[in-house]
Write an enzyme that holds these catalytic residues in place. Structure first.
Site, mmCIF file in Angstrom:
data_model
loop_
_atom_site.group_PDB
_atom_site.id
_atom_site.type_symbol
_atom_site.label_atom_id
_atom_site.label_comp_id
_atom_site.label_asym_id
_atom_site.label_seq_id
_atom_site.Cartn_x
_atom_site.Cartn_y
_atom_site.Cartn_z
ATOM 1 N N THR A 69 -9.770 10.124 6.644
ATOM 2 C CA THR A 69 -10.698 9.050 7.016
ATOM 3 C C THR A 69 -10.342 8.452 8.384
ATOM 4 O OG1 THR A 69 -9.775 6.907 6.432
ATOM 5 C CG2 THR A 69 -10.365 8.332 4.609
ATOM 6 N N PHE A 112 0.859 -1.190 0.000
ATOM 7 C CA PHE A 112 0.000 0.000 0.000
ATOM 8 C C PHE A 112 0.900 1.247 0.000
ATOM 9 C CE2 PHE A 112 -3.485 2.721 1.051
ATOM 10 C CZ PHE A 112 -4.645 1.994 0.807
ATOM 11 N N ALA A 137 -0.387 -2.064 5.875
ATOM 12 C CA ALA A 137 0.147 -1.963 7.232
ATOM 13 C C ALA A 137 -0.618 -2.859 8.203
ATOM 14 C CB ALA A 137 0.086 -0.518 7.695
ATOM 15 N N HIS A 146 -10.441 5.465 9.131
ATOM 16 C CA HIS A 146 -9.761 4.205 8.835
ATOM 17 C C HIS A 146 -8.291 4.278 9.274
ATOM 18 C CE1 HIS A 146 -9.772 0.475 6.627
ATOM 19 N NE2 HIS A 146 -8.737 0.828 5.895
ATOM 20 N N VAL A 170 1.167 4.872 6.317
ATOM 21 C CA VAL A 170 -0.260 5.035 6.555
ATOM 22 C C VAL A 170 -0.546 6.536 6.474
ATOM 23 C CG1 VAL A 170 -2.208 4.362 7.984
ATOM 24 C CG2 VAL A 170 -0.081 3.085 8.159
ATOM 25 N N GLU A 204 -1.676 -5.790 7.775
ATOM 26 C CA GLU A 204 -1.222 -7.188 7.687
ATOM 27 C C GLU A 204 0.189 -7.384 8.259
ATOM 28 O OE1 GLU A 204 -2.912 -5.711 5.017
ATOM 29 O OE2 GLU A 204 -4.710 -6.870 5.544
HETATM 30 N N1 INI Z 1 -2.736 0.399 4.404
HETATM 31 C C1 INI Z 1 -1.581 1.072 4.453
HETATM 32 O O1 INI Z 1 -0.506 0.451 4.536
HETATM 33 N N2 INI Z 1 -1.556 2.442 4.413
HETATM 34 C C2 INI Z 1 -2.723 3.169 4.335
HETATM 35 O O2 INI Z 1 -2.631 4.432 4.282
HETATM 36 C C3 INI Z 1 -3.953 2.478 4.303
HETATM 37 N N3 INI Z 1 -5.192 3.219 4.219
HETATM 38 O O3 INI Z 1 -5.184 4.461 4.284
HETATM 39 O O4 INI Z 1 -6.273 2.649 4.097
HETATM 40 C C4 INI Z 1 -3.933 1.063 4.319
HETATM 41 N N4 INI Z 1 -5.075 0.347 4.275
HETATM 42 C C5 INI Z 1 -5.097 -1.052 3.935
HETATM 43 C C6 INI Z 1 -4.924 -1.958 5.130
HETATM 44 O O5 INI Z 1 -3.598 -1.896 5.622
HETATM 45 C C7 INI Z 1 -5.222 -3.414 4.756
HETATM 46 O O6 INI Z 1 -4.318 -3.867 3.790
HETATM 47 C C8 INI Z 1 -6.655 -3.614 4.230
HETATM 48 O O7 INI Z 1 -7.597 -3.035 5.099
HETATM 49 C C9 INI Z 1 -6.960 -5.113 4.062
HETATM 50 O O8 INI Z 1 -6.872 -5.798 5.321
#
Ligand code: INI
Length: 158
Positions: free
Chosen positions: A89, A25, A59, A91, A84, A61
């Site tokens: 959001t 990500f 992040a 989230h 991240v 995982e």
């Molecule tokens: N994962 C990240 O590593 N950075 C982010 O900024 C992020 N945002 O913003 O959503 C992000 N989301 C994905 C998350 O880590 C999982 O891979 C996903 O939810 C599946 O479990």
């Protein structure tokens, strides 16, 4: 300070296997953290064949993958690299919080240094600043911290 015994790490490392745990990500940012970490580890004595890159989706995982890596007992340290980005959001709080707590818990549970090279920032601009531009490179910092931790833990363990 004669008489005071000081235990501290060196910034040079030999014969150590290190896992680089990298999230896909925001890969545009995270790949710069990875280059910085590898460059730093090599400049401080690590050998390429002792560096293993493990990629995960995001992040969130990272803690589980870090736990599995630590459980293999093949690595003396883990460098976790991710980004991240808040982007307005809620989230963000969950992903950043679980990642931080999870990695810290792996470090304590498995008695292994886990460097927190995960950017937790408000904007893409802030991420770029910390990925090799004006505010340094968080990947380099994380790599340096594991080098020092491996060394100081070896000293303490003697
Ligand atoms: N994962 C990240 O590593 N950075 C982010 O900024 C992020 N945002 O913003 O959503 C992000 N989301 C994905 C998350 O880590 C999982 O891979 C996903 O939810 C599946 O479990």
């Amino acid at each position: 300070m004669t008489g005071i015994q000081v235990i501290e790490g060196q910034l040079s490392i030999r014969s150590t296997r290190i896992a680089l745990l990298v999230s896909r990500f925001n890969s545009f940012i995270v790949e710069s953290l990875l280059s910085g970490a590898i460059d730093t580890l090599k400049r401080h004595g690590a050998e390429e064949h002792d560096l293993h890159i493990v990629r995960v989706p995001g992040a969130f995982e990272m803690p589980l993958a870090a736990k599995r890596l630590a459980a293999t007992q093949r690595y003396e340290a883990i460098v976790a690299l991710g980004a991240v980005i808040r982007g307005g959001t809620p989230h963000f709080e969950y992903v950043a919080g679980e990642c931080t707590k999870g990695l810290a818990s792996v470090s304590m549970q498995y008695d292994i240094p886990v460097a927190f090279g995960v950017l937790t920032v408000d904007s893409i601009e802030q991420a770029i600043e910390r990925a090799g531009t004006k505010a340094g490179n968080k990947g380099e910092e994380a790599a340096l911290s594991v080098i020092e931790m491996i060394s100081v833990l070896r000293e303490i363990g003697k």
